[in-house]
Design a protein around this motif. Structure first.
Motif, PDB file in Angstrom:
ATOM      1  N   ALA A 137       0.863  -1.180   0.000  1.00 36.49           N
ATOM      2  CA  ALA A 137       0.000   0.000   0.000  1.00 36.49           C
ATOM      3  C   ALA A 137       0.898   1.227   0.000  1.00 36.49           C
ATOM      4  O   ALA A 137       1.317   1.709   1.042  1.00 36.49           O
ATOM      5  N   ASP A 138       1.222   1.699  -1.198  1.00 36.83           N
ATOM      6  CA  ASP A 138       2.160   2.809  -1.313  1.00 36.83           C
ATOM      7  C   ASP A 138       1.521   3.986  -2.043  1.00 36.83           C
ATOM      8  O   ASP A 138       0.342   3.959  -2.389  1.00 36.83           O
ATOM      9  N   LEU A 139       2.320   5.011  -2.276  1.00 35.84           N
ATOM     10  CA  LEU A 139       1.824   6.241  -2.874  1.00 35.84           C
ATOM     11  C   LEU A 139       1.143   6.019  -4.224  1.00 35.84           C
ATOM     12  O   LEU A 139       0.137   6.649  -4.532  1.00 35.84           O
ATOM     13  N   ALA A 140       1.639   5.099  -5.008  1.00 41.60           N
ATOM     14  CA  ALA A 140       1.077   4.847  -6.335  1.00 41.60           C
ATOM     15  C   ALA A 140      -0.320   4.226  -6.267  1.00 41.60           C
ATOM     16  O   ALA A 140      -1.110   4.374  -7.196  1.00 41.60           O
ATOM     17  N   THR A 141      -0.622   3.540  -5.182  1.00 47.67           N
ATOM     18  CA  THR A 141      -1.901   2.837  -5.089  1.00 47.67           C
ATOM     19  C   THR A 141      -2.946   3.568  -4.250  1.00 47.67           C
ATOM     20  O   THR A 141      -4.094   3.143  -4.204  1.00 47.67           O
ATOM     21  N   VAL A 142      -2.554   4.669  -3.612  1.00 48.59           N
ATOM     22  CA  VAL A 142      -3.480   5.403  -2.744  1.00 48.59           C
ATOM     23  C   VAL A 142      -4.702   5.935  -3.493  1.00 48.59           C
ATOM     24  O   VAL A 142      -5.822   5.821  -2.980  1.00 48.59           O
ATOM     25  N   PRO A 143      -4.579   6.514  -4.690  1.00 52.43           N
ATOM     26  CA  PRO A 143      -5.775   7.079  -5.342  1.00 52.43           C
ATOM     27  C   PRO A 143      -6.911   6.071  -5.536  1.00 52.43           C
ATOM     28  O   PRO A 143      -8.075   6.410  -5.291  1.00 52.43           O
ATOM     29  N   GLU A 144      -6.602   4.867  -5.947  1.00 51.73           N
ATOM     30  CA  GLU A 144      -7.654   3.863  -6.148  1.00 51.73           C
ATOM     31  C   GLU A 144      -8.310   3.500  -4.812  1.00 51.73           C
ATOM     32  O   GLU A 144      -9.531   3.379  -4.716  1.00 51.73           O
ATOM     33  N   VAL A 185       2.679  -0.504   4.265  1.00 52.13           N
ATOM     34  CA  VAL A 185       1.747   0.627   4.261  1.00 52.13           C
ATOM     35  C   VAL A 185       2.544   1.910   4.483  1.00 52.13           C
ATOM     36  O   VAL A 185       3.406   1.960   5.358  1.00 52.13           O
ATOM     37  N   ASN A 186       2.229   2.943   3.692  1.00 50.88           N
ATOM     38  CA  ASN A 186       2.866   4.229   3.942  1.00 50.88           C
ATOM     39  C   ASN A 186       1.843   5.220   4.496  1.00 50.88           C
ATOM     40  O   ASN A 186       0.643   4.945   4.539  1.00 50.88           O
ATOM     41  N   THR A 187       2.303   6.373   4.883  1.00 50.51           N
ATOM     42  CA  THR A 187       1.472   7.361   5.573  1.00 50.51           C
ATOM     43  C   THR A 187       0.228   7.796   4.791  1.00 50.51           C
ATOM     44  O   THR A 187      -0.835   7.938   5.388  1.00 50.51           O
ATOM     45  N   PRO A 188       0.280   8.028   3.476  1.00 47.89           N
ATOM     46  CA  PRO A 188      -0.941   8.431   2.769  1.00 47.89           C
ATOM     47  C   PRO A 188      -2.082   7.401   2.886  1.00 47.89           C
ATOM     48  O   PRO A 188      -3.249   7.775   2.880  1.00 47.89           O
ATOM     49  N   VAL A 189      -1.756   6.143   3.008  1.00 48.42           N
ATOM     50  CA  VAL A 189      -2.798   5.124   3.199  1.00 48.42           C
ATOM     51  C   VAL A 189      -3.455   5.327   4.555  1.00 48.42           C
ATOM     52  O   VAL A 189      -4.684   5.270   4.689  1.00 48.42           O
ATOM     53  N   TRP A 190      -2.639   5.571   5.573  1.00 46.11           N
ATOM     54  CA  TRP A 190      -3.208   5.817   6.907  1.00 46.11           C
ATOM     55  C   TRP A 190      -4.060   7.089   6.900  1.00 46.11           C
ATOM     56  O   TRP A 190      -5.068   7.166   7.608  1.00 46.11           O
TER      57      TRP A 190
END
Length: 116
Positions: A20-27, A53-58
């Motif tokens: 779950a990284d920055l590239a997958t957050v929009p979806e 998991v990175n911060t944008p997911v949280w």
């Protein structure tokens, strides 16, 4: 990360898989916001197949938590383990967001709001 939406009689479950990284957050964010618009009564986000998991997911998780709190919806995270658990603890989301070991436990809980 690949998010998959599953409907159950008493809940909607978003199952996540992979990094779950920055590239997958929009979806993921789009799917979560669709649940806000649909006014689901109980949302469960399952992290059992997530490896990172990175911060944008949280941030998306916190966005839904705030929505659920104001809308009176039930909300829980499940399957947090390994590197995901370490990240979850660092950002201290467990202090206010309900997290349970399994989707089944969240589905079978009588009231997720009272467990917070």
């Amino acid at each position: 990360m690949k998010p998959t939406l599953r409907s159950h009689p008493n809940a909607v479950v978003i199952e996540l898989e992979g990094d779950a990284d920055l590239a997958t957050v929009p979806e993921f964010q789009k799917l979560v916001r669709e649940q806000m618009k649909a006014k689901v009564k109980r949302l469960i986000i399952d992290f059992s197949k997530v490896t990172f998991v990175n911060t944008p997911v949280w941030a998306v998780v916190v966005e839904y938590y705030q929505h659920a709190s104001g809308a009176g919806s039930e909300f829980a995270l499940t399957g947090i383990q390994g590197r995901v658990e370490a990240s979850f603890k660092i950002v201290r989301l467990g202090d206010f967001i309900l997290h349970l070991p399994t989707v089944e436990e969240a589905l079978n809980a009588a009231d997720l709001k009272s467990k917070r």
